[in-house]
Design an enzyme around this catalytic site. Structure first.
Site, PDB file in Angstrom:
ATOM      1  N   VAL B  26       0.828  -1.209   0.000  1.00 34.02           N
ATOM      2  CA  VAL B  26       0.000   0.000   0.000  1.00 34.02           C
ATOM      3  C   VAL B  26       0.863   1.260   0.000  1.00 34.02           C
ATOM      4  CG1 VAL B  26      -1.752   1.304   1.259  1.00 34.02           C
ATOM      5  CG2 VAL B  26      -1.931  -1.181   1.104  1.00 34.02           C
ATOM      6  N   GLU B 138     -10.417   6.366   5.702  1.00 33.40           N
ATOM      7  CA  GLU B 138     -11.245   5.907   4.570  1.00 33.40           C
ATOM      8  C   GLU B 138     -10.723   4.590   4.009  1.00 33.40           C
ATOM      9  OE1 GLU B 138     -14.197   7.705   2.845  1.00 33.40           O
ATOM     10  OE2 GLU B 138     -14.138   5.552   2.640  1.00 33.40           O
ATOM     11  N   VAL B 141     -11.514   0.578   5.441  1.00 31.96           N
ATOM     12  CA  VAL B 141     -12.700  -0.230   5.124  1.00 31.96           C
ATOM     13  C   VAL B 141     -13.026  -0.088   3.642  1.00 31.96           C
ATOM     14  CG1 VAL B 141     -15.145  -0.647   5.608  1.00 31.96           C
ATOM     15  CG2 VAL B 141     -13.652   0.189   7.426  1.00 31.96           C
ATOM     16  N   GLY B 196      -2.274 -14.173  -5.584  1.00 25.99           N
ATOM     17  CA  GLY B 196      -1.883 -13.082  -4.693  1.00 25.99           C
ATOM     18  C   GLY B 196      -3.049 -12.436  -3.965  1.00 25.99           C
ATOM     19  N   GLU B 199      -3.137 -14.461   1.510  1.00 28.18           N
ATOM     20  CA  GLU B 199      -1.813 -14.597   2.108  1.00 28.18           C
ATOM     21  C   GLU B 199      -1.456 -16.079   2.211  1.00 28.18           C
ATOM     22  OE1 GLU B 199      -0.235 -11.810   3.772  1.00 28.18           O
ATOM     23  OE2 GLU B 199      -1.836 -10.415   3.252  1.00 28.18           O
ATOM     24  N   ASP B 210     -10.550 -10.308   9.315  1.00 22.67           N
ATOM     25  CA  ASP B 210     -10.392  -9.058   8.568  1.00 22.67           C
ATOM     26  C   ASP B 210     -11.738  -8.347   8.422  1.00 22.67           C
ATOM     27  OD1 ASP B 210      -8.789  -7.343   6.527  1.00 22.67           O
ATOM     28  OD2 ASP B 210     -10.539  -8.027   5.405  1.00 22.67           O
ATOM     29  N   LYS B 214     -13.293  -4.616  10.108  1.00 20.24           N
ATOM     30  CA  LYS B 214     -13.942  -3.570   9.313  1.00 20.24           C
ATOM     31  C   LYS B 214     -15.351  -3.270   9.816  1.00 20.24           C
ATOM     32  CE  LYS B 214     -11.119  -4.725   5.285  1.00 20.24           C
ATOM     33  NZ  LYS B 214     -11.052  -5.637   4.110  1.00 20.24           N
ATOM     34  N   GLY B 312      -6.036  -4.205  -2.495  1.00 20.05           N
ATOM     35  CA  GLY B 312      -5.121  -4.057  -3.623  1.00 20.05           C
ATOM     36  C   GLY B 312      -4.316  -2.774  -3.509  1.00 20.05           C
TER      37      GLY B 312
END
Lengths: 435, 435
Positions: B26, B138, B141, B196, B199, B210, B214, B312
């Site tokens: 990221v 932002e 989530v 990809g 994980e 995860d 969120k 992504g």
């Protein structure tokens, strides 16, 4: 911030007063929703709030808000306590004159009036910036759907290449009824009128003018230059036959009225409103009834979609009030994303250059002959074709529909239609396939 | 605003410098996207911008940005030119310590770190407000999907009653492969890892952790009190059999991992993460592959949905940079919607109270006997039933799936399962139907 200081409990809070222009469907929705959720809204705004005036030339003796109603804009303009305005009148005049006068006095305006924004947006945004206040218009596109703020804030890091979606709920309701219940266009329209989804004079919806105003606003916001409705190719749904809707289903898609804008390779932009064939692979094909949806394409996001009720009393009031809260909360911060005025339309590409695969329906004929004409056309244009062509017919010996195997410009499609006609194949209807 | 003044052309512009913490997927996406769209981003921000530091303990000798890389947070903290921070490290520590130190110095932070926000959101938001700067999240989530800002701004006039959606792309990809390509769970997971999307250790995605983080963030934002992951019932998709996915299809819906929160009648809220049966009537059932979608329910809007890539490199970077632009543009305005810390979880309703229709799959048995047990249960609970029950079987004599004719609480469903088991009918799997 201007406005009185009210003492509540142990702490001192500012009090923000706003005025509502127009007490029709949306305006009365703003007032009702405000009082329904007042405590919650004040918490969001960080201060107490109240409606001080409602402007309407009509009288509402039975309304609980009748004491707030004024017939002239003057007391609103002259009252320094009023720092924010919700404009829900509709139409360019007198809304334009009133909004201008409010902004000139530094009062932020939130509007649901798409006609006003589509015609006068650049001018009003410049005036608001000059006067250090805001001109907000979240409610002018997509009703309840948050789209304006996400477009210019959340997606600000993107190079946005296009937007496409269903921006008119009335026509989407009519098309849904045709698709699901096999209703004819006229019957579906009559039902929409009966349910209050369509006006007595349905022209603005059915002919695509409403969707056109909204795509003008989005185009202006995204690409930075004012796009006027008169410059946008606009085709409504009045010519859509039930047969087209059914044939589209056989070809794996739905007919939707799509408002779109895309940037061409040379940087010009191409806004348009047209019925389109939308493949079932595209989520937009699944958006039914009065719902709207807007797909945004950008380099980092790929695509993102916003879905919800595009019209109606409370959905639209929700968007207006969201803007009013923002105006009140940040009274001295200018958020509005201004765009440039446009003196000419040379930054717009003509519809003839619009490129996509095409849905075509031809009158009953020998499919082999039709295929030959199609491939003759491709050969004459030196376009290589190796895709498999699938066609749909409701019954043997009936009209034939198919999707062109490659993308064509509208101009090329005109030529294809002409060549087919010359060769004895009559093209009855055509529409682009949404990319 | 702090920062140098740069002279560009004929006018003087401010220059805003920001730092990126973490140069992984990221973080490097933030830097690359920033330089790709720099001109456009600066126009949006109303000033020149630059990345001054990138914090990472690793070295990147081949990177064009290698001169910006620092191994310690100190120079970033000490540099008054740096007014905004993009935190893309992930994990609670050391991100929490670093973010706190940045906020304490009045530097606004934009983060993509859902673990950090889910664990420490209330504290960091309070600190930001105290220091007159912003803590934006932002990107934490829904990746590229604008959801945080629309929730607390555009929908601010609404009384929001619930949120439900697909918040994890990895599991949605796996389920899509099971639905479309009839892949077994293990094979679909292996493919997701190969591409990809998952994980090497897929636990956080597959077990729903995860998605849980969120929905904690969304619940806290919407209902105003910090919800911790440990207090949220969380069930992943590892137990979903291909058979369930196929049977759901026969019953008219798709199996999706749904993160949801809803307000109960008594005001408590009920967040949960569970696989659910989603009817094809619901647009969420059509959200496939790695895409996410979030449906928000409110009194004025009815419902509105946000759709896009939930993860992504560039989608997430887009959201981080959108926040950085906002932080830079309005350096002295505090936007963040704070929520209260929570000392106990008494404002949360337990999963046993969650109410919906249920999907049940029972082992091969006589359908008439199964029906009798079901109606015995309804009679014992004094619940009137007159709905028609439809069931699905892949083959005669195989396991039987059906949707309960009425809504049940999870506690009632436990009793139903127990009664059936006692009666010789084995319930193999169950999941709620998304309302």
């Amino acid at each position: 911030m201007e406005g009185e200081i009210a003492r509540t409990g142990s702490h001192i809070k500012a009090m923000a007063k706003f005025a509502v222009l127009g007490f029709g469907v949306v305006g009365s929705g703003v007032v009702e929703l405000f009082y329904k959720n007042k405590a919650h809204i004040e918490e969001k705004a960080g201060q107490e709030m109240d409606v001080k005036y409602i402007l309407d030339i009509r009288q509402f003796p039975a309304s609980p808000y009748k004491d707030k109603i004024v017939a002239s804009i003057d007391p609103i303009l002259e009252d320094p306590e009023v720092t924010a305005i919700a404009e829900c009148m509709g139409g360019v005049e007198p809304a334009f004159t009133y909004v201008k006068a409010c902004l000139e006095r530094g009062k932020s305006v939130s509007t649901s009036n798409k006609e006003l924004v589509a015609q006068k947006g650049a001018e009003l945004l410049a005036l608001a910036a000059e006067k250090n206040c805001n001109f907000f218009f979240e409610a002018s596109v997509g009703g309840a759907i948050p789209i304006i703020r996400p477009l210019h804030k959340c997606l600000a890091a993107n190079d946005i290449s296009g937007v496409a979606g269903i921006l008119n709920g009335t026509t989407n309701f009519i098309l849904t009824k045709m698709i699901r219940d096999k209703m004819q266009f006229a019957d579906a329209l009559a039902l929409a009128q009966k349910l209050g989804y369509a006006e007595k004079d349905p022209t603005a919806d059915v002919e695509g003018l409403d969707a056109c105003r909204k795509i003008c606003i989005i185009s202006s916001l995204v690409f930075g230059k004012h796009v006027y409705p008169k410059d946008v190719y606009t085709k409504g749904i009045a010519d859509i036959a039930l047969e087209d809707v059914e044939l589209a289903g056989h070809l794996g898609g739905a007919v939707k009225l799509i408002a779109s804008v895309q940037r061409q390779a040379d940087g010009r932009i191409l806004p348009a409103v047209m019925p389109m064939f939308v493949s079932y692979d595209n989520l937009i094909s699944r958006v039914d009834d009065v719902f709207n949806a807007i797909m945004v394409y950008g380099d980092a996001i790929d695509k993102t979609m916003f879905y919800g009720r595009g019209a109606g009393k409370f959905p639209t009031a929700s968007a207006v009030l969201g803007d009013v809260i923002d105006a009140v909360k940040h009274a001295r911060t200018v958020f509005s994303q201004a765009w440039e005025p446009s003196d000419d339309n040379r930054f717009l590409a003509p519809i003839a250059e619009r490129t996509s695969r095409m849905y075509l329906k031809v009158s009953k004929c020998d499919p082999q002959q039709m295929f030959r004409k199609l491939y003759d056309f491709y050969a004459s244009q030196k376009i290589a074709v190796d895709a498999q062509l699938s066609l749909a017919r409701l019954k043997d010996g009936e009209n034939i529909a198919f999707l062109t195997p490659t993308e064509l410009t509208e101009a090329q499609c005109d030529m294809l239609v002409a060549q087919m006609t010359t060769g004895g194949i009559q093209v009855i209807s055509r529409m682009p396939v949404l990319n």
